[in-house]
Scaffold this motif. Sequence first.
Motif, PDB file in Angstrom:
ATOM      1  N   TYR A  32     108.896  60.255  79.757  1.00 56.15           N
ATOM      2  CA  TYR A  32     107.751  59.470  80.216  1.00 56.15           C
ATOM      3  C   TYR A  32     106.980  60.340  81.177  1.00 56.15           C
ATOM      4  O   TYR A  32     107.548  60.868  82.148  1.00 56.15           O
ATOM      5  N   TYR A  36      98.843  60.339  88.022  1.00 56.79           N
ATOM      6  CA  TYR A  36      98.387  59.471  89.092  1.00 56.79           C
ATOM      7  C   TYR A  36      97.188  60.106  89.789  1.00 56.79           C
ATOM      8  O   TYR A  36      97.099  61.325  89.921  1.00 56.79           O
ATOM      9  N   GLN A  38      94.987  59.952  93.404  1.00 56.05           N
ATOM     10  CA  GLN A  38      95.120  59.495  94.782  1.00 56.05           C
ATOM     11  C   GLN A  38      93.884  59.887  95.591  1.00 56.05           C
ATOM     12  O   GLN A  38      93.544  61.070  95.680  1.00 56.05           O
ATOM     13  N   LYS A  42      94.783  56.372 100.513  1.00 55.28           N
ATOM     14  CA  LYS A  42      95.224  55.374  99.526  1.00 55.28           C
ATOM     15  C   LYS A  42      96.521  55.824  98.885  1.00 55.28           C
ATOM     16  O   LYS A  42      96.882  57.000  98.910  1.00 55.28           O
ATOM     17  N   GLY A  43      97.212  54.873  98.275  1.00 51.94           N
ATOM     18  CA  GLY A  43      98.397  55.235  97.511  1.00 51.94           C
ATOM     19  C   GLY A  43      98.003  55.737  96.129  1.00 51.94           C
ATOM     20  O   GLY A  43      96.887  55.499  95.665  1.00 51.94           O
ATOM     21  N   PRO A  44      98.904  56.447  95.463  1.00 55.11           N
ATOM     22  CA  PRO A  44      98.614  56.910  94.096  1.00 55.11           C
ATOM     23  C   PRO A  44      98.386  55.732  93.168  1.00 55.11           C
ATOM     24  O   PRO A  44      99.055  54.706  93.276  1.00 55.11           O
ATOM     25  N   LEU A  46      98.108  54.701  89.031  1.00 53.71           N
ATOM     26  CA  LEU A  46      98.387  55.151  87.677  1.00 53.71           C
ATOM     27  C   LEU A  46      97.097  55.281  86.887  1.00 53.71           C
ATOM     28  O   LEU A  46      96.306  54.354  86.810  1.00 53.71           O
ATOM     29  N   PHE A  89      98.240  63.876  90.516  1.00 47.97           N
ATOM     30  CA  PHE A  89      99.660  64.219  90.418  1.00 47.97           C
ATOM     31  C   PHE A  89     100.156  63.930  89.015  1.00 47.97           C
ATOM     32  O   PHE A  89      99.926  62.847  88.478  1.00 47.97           O
ATOM     33  N   LEU A 101     110.639  58.729  89.337  1.00 48.49           N
ATOM     34  CA  LEU A 101     109.579  59.666  89.008  1.00 48.49           C
ATOM     35  C   LEU A 101     109.762  60.957  89.788  1.00 48.49           C
ATOM     36  O   LEU A 101     109.978  60.938  90.998  1.00 48.49           O
ATOM     37  N   PHE A 103     107.571  64.048  90.840  1.00 51.13           N
ATOM     38  CA  PHE A 103     106.157  64.377  90.920  1.00 51.13           C
ATOM     39  C   PHE A 103     105.921  65.881  91.016  1.00 51.13           C
ATOM     40  O   PHE A 103     106.727  66.616  91.603  1.00 51.13           O
TER      41      PHE A 103
ATOM     42  N   LEU B  91     105.431  55.686 101.201  1.00 54.43           N
ATOM     43  CA  LEU B  91     104.831  54.871 100.161  1.00 54.43           C
ATOM     44  C   LEU B  91     105.856  53.910  99.581  1.00 54.43           C
ATOM     45  O   LEU B  91     106.990  54.290  99.312  1.00 54.43           O
ATOM     46  N   GLY B 105     101.620  51.015  97.007  1.00 57.83           N
ATOM     47  CA  GLY B 105     100.877  50.483  98.128  1.00 57.83           C
ATOM     48  C   GLY B 105     100.094  51.591  98.811  1.00 57.83           C
ATOM     49  O   GLY B 105     100.167  52.749  98.406  1.00 57.83           O
TER      50      GLY B 105
END
Lengths: 113, 113
Positions: A32, A36, A38, A42-44, A46, A89, A101, A103, B91, B105
Amino acid sequence: QQQVKQSPQSLIVQKGGISIINCAYENTAFDYFPWYQQFPGKGPALLIAIRPDVSEKKEGRFTISFNKSAKQFSLHIMDSQPGDSATYFCAASKISNTGKLIFGQGTTLQVKP
Amino acid sequence: EAGVAQSPRYKIIEKRQSVAFWCNPISGHATLYWYQQILGQGPKLLIQFQNNGVVDDSQLPKDRFSAERLKGVDSTLKIQPAKLEDSAVYLCASSLLLQNEQYFGPGTRLTVT
């Protein structure tokens, strides 16, 4: 074997151009591969994801190309816009596993008007 | 649908002090993740919960970090005592059970002086 290597670290593209970000992984058990986006503070979020049973997935201006034999995948942003300026990312995980995940290091994209 | 909520958004503490972060996942999401994102790097998983139980805490520095998820909903992450190298964005993410898509978030930016 758990690493995901991302390049380039930073990218500057003119408005309307194509942005290309590359990732390589080592663990062949990964199945998978999400990308992402970002923005600062802010948060990442999708953006798009692919499974290894397909070689390409397109959603609007965003396309993932996947090369299973080379263990590489890339994000293409067509007609890049200043609003696309953000950090991107890539990540990888094993669906059958816990969903953890791994990254990449991130690519800072700047789209110039 | 409300997103993942985190608080506080920013925290500055001195080394050796303690700090706690709170996360409220998306309603109905059984799986909750805490990631640490050091400046210029991709997020790194610290701990993953599935409902009340811990699924993966292999990268949690257990001598100083702890986390709990009471009643399978909200979660808290605690650091005691903090070190300078703990300065990062913490996060929280959540996902539906057995689904890969993780929703993040906004994060808590911790500065340890």
